[in-house]
Write a protein that holds these residues in place. Structure first.
Motif, short mmCIF file in Angstrom:
data_model
loop_
_atom_site.label_atom_id
_atom_site.label_comp_id
_atom_site.label_asym_id
_atom_site.label_seq_id
_atom_site.Cartn_x
_atom_site.Cartn_y
_atom_site.Cartn_z
N LEU A 73 67.96 18.05 -1.26
CA LEU A 73 68.16 18.47 -2.64
C LEU A 73 67.96 17.02 -3.75
O LEU A 73 67.00 16.77 -4.29
CB LEU A 73 69.05 19.63 -3.47
N THR A 74 68.38 15.53 -2.85
CA THR A 74 68.67 14.46 -3.34
C THR A 74 67.23 13.97 -3.34
O THR A 74 66.87 13.32 -4.64
CB THR A 74 69.56 13.80 -2.89
N THR A 75 66.96 13.32 -2.29
CA THR A 75 65.50 13.29 -1.82
C THR A 75 64.44 13.83 -2.62
O THR A 75 63.54 13.34 -3.21
CB THR A 75 66.06 12.94 -0.12
N ALA A 76 64.79 15.65 -2.62
CA ALA A 76 63.56 15.97 -3.20
C ALA A 76 63.67 15.83 -4.30
O ALA A 76 61.97 15.70 -4.42
CB ALA A 76 63.51 17.83 -2.41
N LEU A 77 64.37 16.30 -5.64
CA LEU A 77 64.36 15.73 -6.83
C LEU A 77 64.20 14.19 -7.20
O LEU A 77 64.03 13.78 -8.22
CB LEU A 77 66.03 16.50 -7.04
N GLY A 78 64.94 13.64 -6.62
CA GLY A 78 64.62 12.06 -7.33
C GLY A 78 66.32 11.99 -7.85
O GLY A 78 65.79 10.99 -8.78
N LYS A 79 67.61 12.95 -8.24
CA LYS A 79 68.25 12.45 -9.07
C LYS A 79 69.49 13.23 -7.41
O LYS A 79 69.49 12.95 -6.97
CB LYS A 79 68.25 13.91 -9.64
N ASP A 80 70.67 11.70 -8.56
CA ASP A 80 71.69 11.82 -8.00
C ASP A 80 72.54 12.72 -8.34
O ASP A 80 73.17 12.95 -9.30
CB ASP A 80 72.67 10.39 -8.13
N ILE A 81 72.86 14.04 -7.16
CA ILE A 81 73.03 15.49 -7.69
C ILE A 81 74.86 14.77 -7.23
O ILE A 81 75.76 15.29 -8.40
CB ILE A 81 72.58 16.30 -6.51
N LEU A 82 75.71 14.35 -6.24
CA LEU A 82 76.45 14.56 -6.17
C LEU A 82 76.78 13.45 -5.18
O LEU A 82 77.11 14.24 -3.66
CB LEU A 82 77.01 16.24 -5.84
N GLY A 83 77.68 11.97 -5.23
CA GLY A 83 78.44 11.28 -4.45
C GLY A 83 76.98 11.01 -3.56
O GLY A 83 77.16 10.05 -2.43
N THR A 84 76.18 10.52 -4.13
CA THR A 84 74.59 9.85 -3.76
C THR A 84 74.95 8.62 -3.17
O THR A 84 74.97 8.10 -1.32
CB THR A 84 73.79 9.09 -4.54
N LYS A 85 75.78 7.49 -3.36
CA LYS A 85 76.56 6.64 -2.84
C LYS A 85 77.53 6.89 -1.48
O LYS A 85 77.13 6.45 -0.32
CB LYS A 85 77.44 6.11 -3.22
N PHE A 86 78.04 7.03 -1.57
CA PHE A 86 78.58 8.34 -0.51
C PHE A 86 78.03 8.29 1.25
O PHE A 86 78.16 8.81 1.87
CB PHE A 86 79.61 9.58 -0.58
N MET A 87 77.06 9.92 0.86
CA MET A 87 76.02 10.23 1.55
C MET A 87 75.50 9.27 1.71
O MET A 87 74.75 9.53 3.23
CB MET A 87 75.10 11.29 0.65
N ARG A 88 74.55 8.05 0.86
CA ARG A 88 74.64 7.04 2.00
C ARG A 88 74.73 6.76 3.46
O ARG A 88 74.53 5.75 4.08
CB ARG A 88 74.01 5.78 1.06
N GLY A 89 76.46 6.47 3.03
CA GLY A 89 77.14 5.66 3.67
C GLY A 89 77.19 7.14 5.14
O GLY A 89 77.58 6.17 6.40
N VAL A 90 77.34 8.09 5.05
CA VAL A 90 77.32 9.48 5.55
C VAL A 90 76.52 9.07 6.64
O VAL A 90 75.91 8.85 8.12
CB VAL A 90 77.03 10.81 5.32
N VAL A 91 74.69 8.73 6.10
CA VAL A 91 73.77 8.61 6.77
C VAL A 91 73.70 7.28 7.72
O VAL A 91 73.05 7.97 8.78
CB VAL A 91 71.82 9.21 5.98
N ILE A 92 73.99 6.24 6.84
CA ILE A 92 73.82 4.56 7.78
C ILE A 92 74.91 5.27 9.30
O ILE A 92 74.60 4.21 9.86
CB ILE A 92 74.42 3.92 6.41
#
Length: 256
Positions: A73-92
């Protein structure tokens, strides 16, 4: 200069999102197996124990599914829905190594996955709607962007560029001067990390190949990095190119 047809198509994040969904399903499946296999043994210890452990595994599965849905949803909408910084860490830190292994099993090259990962990372960074002062942004370039035959080496000091226009260094140097943004040319990952430590930017706009960009994004986390892939018409690490307009657009999206 300016031959836009020579540049490669921008990488798509769809592949990474699709592989992320497959990874999520595999993780949920492993969680289920982790509950199901020892259930009989747990029942021998206490009749309620399988149910308690099952609830715990259900919560873990729910977290995995919810996290994946939030990322999509974050990537589709281009909005920081909830904890994008933390989610980047999970992805990385967690998803990328798993997805690379799944991609290998599916016959997908690492570079293709890394291209998609860079696009996904950029989308997550942009979704944070960061607005940063020009003096806290660093443009980091690989030395292979400079024409190999050039006698003036701009590593560490790009203003030495004679502005002959035979490579993209001129356009990038002019761009940095226009926006008053720091710009550095590094000969490798060690020097790039040294430059980042010295300049202490709040955001890095990096140009590199798939491998170096992926490595740089991982090394810099939690520092936000927007990656732009270079073009390699003569092979890796030799007279590479980059679309200056892409750098311009990325800069304007984050400048305060």
């Amino acid at each position: 200069m300016g031959h836009k047809g020579a540049y490669q198509k921008p990488p798509q994040k769809r592949l990474f999102v699709a592989l992320m969904g497959v990874t999520c399903l595999l993780v949920v499946g492993l969680i289920y197996l982790g509950w199901y296999i020892p259930t009989m043994g747990l029942a021998n210890i206490h009749p309620d124990l399988p149910r308690v452990v099952g609830m715990l595994f259900a919560v873990l599965s729910g977290i995995a599914v919810l996290g994946t849905a939030l990322l999509v949803l974050t990537t589709a909408l281009g909005k920081d829905i909830l904890g994008t910084k933390f989610m980047r860490g999970v992805v990385i830190k967690f998803l990328l190594p798993l997805i690379e292994q799944i991609g290998k099993l599916c016959g997908i090259s690492k570079d293709t996955i890394r291209q998609s990962f860079v696009a996904m990372n950029n989308s997550l960074v942009v979704s944070q709607r960061l607005k940063i002062n020009a003096d806290r942004i660093l443009i980091l370039l690989p030395h292979c962007l400079q024409l190999a035959e050039c006698e003036i080496k701009v590593t560490g000091e790009i203003d030495k560029c004679l502005r002959c226009g035979r490579c993209d260094i001129m356009g990038l140097a002019d761009l940095a001067r226009k926006y008053k943004v720091d710009i550095s040319v590094a000969t490798g990952g060690t020097l790039a990390r040294k430059v980042i430590i010295e300049k202490r930017p709040k955001l890095v706009l990096a140009v590199a190949c798939e491998r170096d960009l992926t490595s740089g994004i991982k090394d810099c986390y939690p520092l936000p990095v927007i990656g732009v892939l270079n073009d390699r018409p003569f092979g890796p690490c030799f007279n590479t190119r980059v679309d200056v307009d892409k750098i311009d657009a990325a800069l304007r999206s984050v400048l305060a």
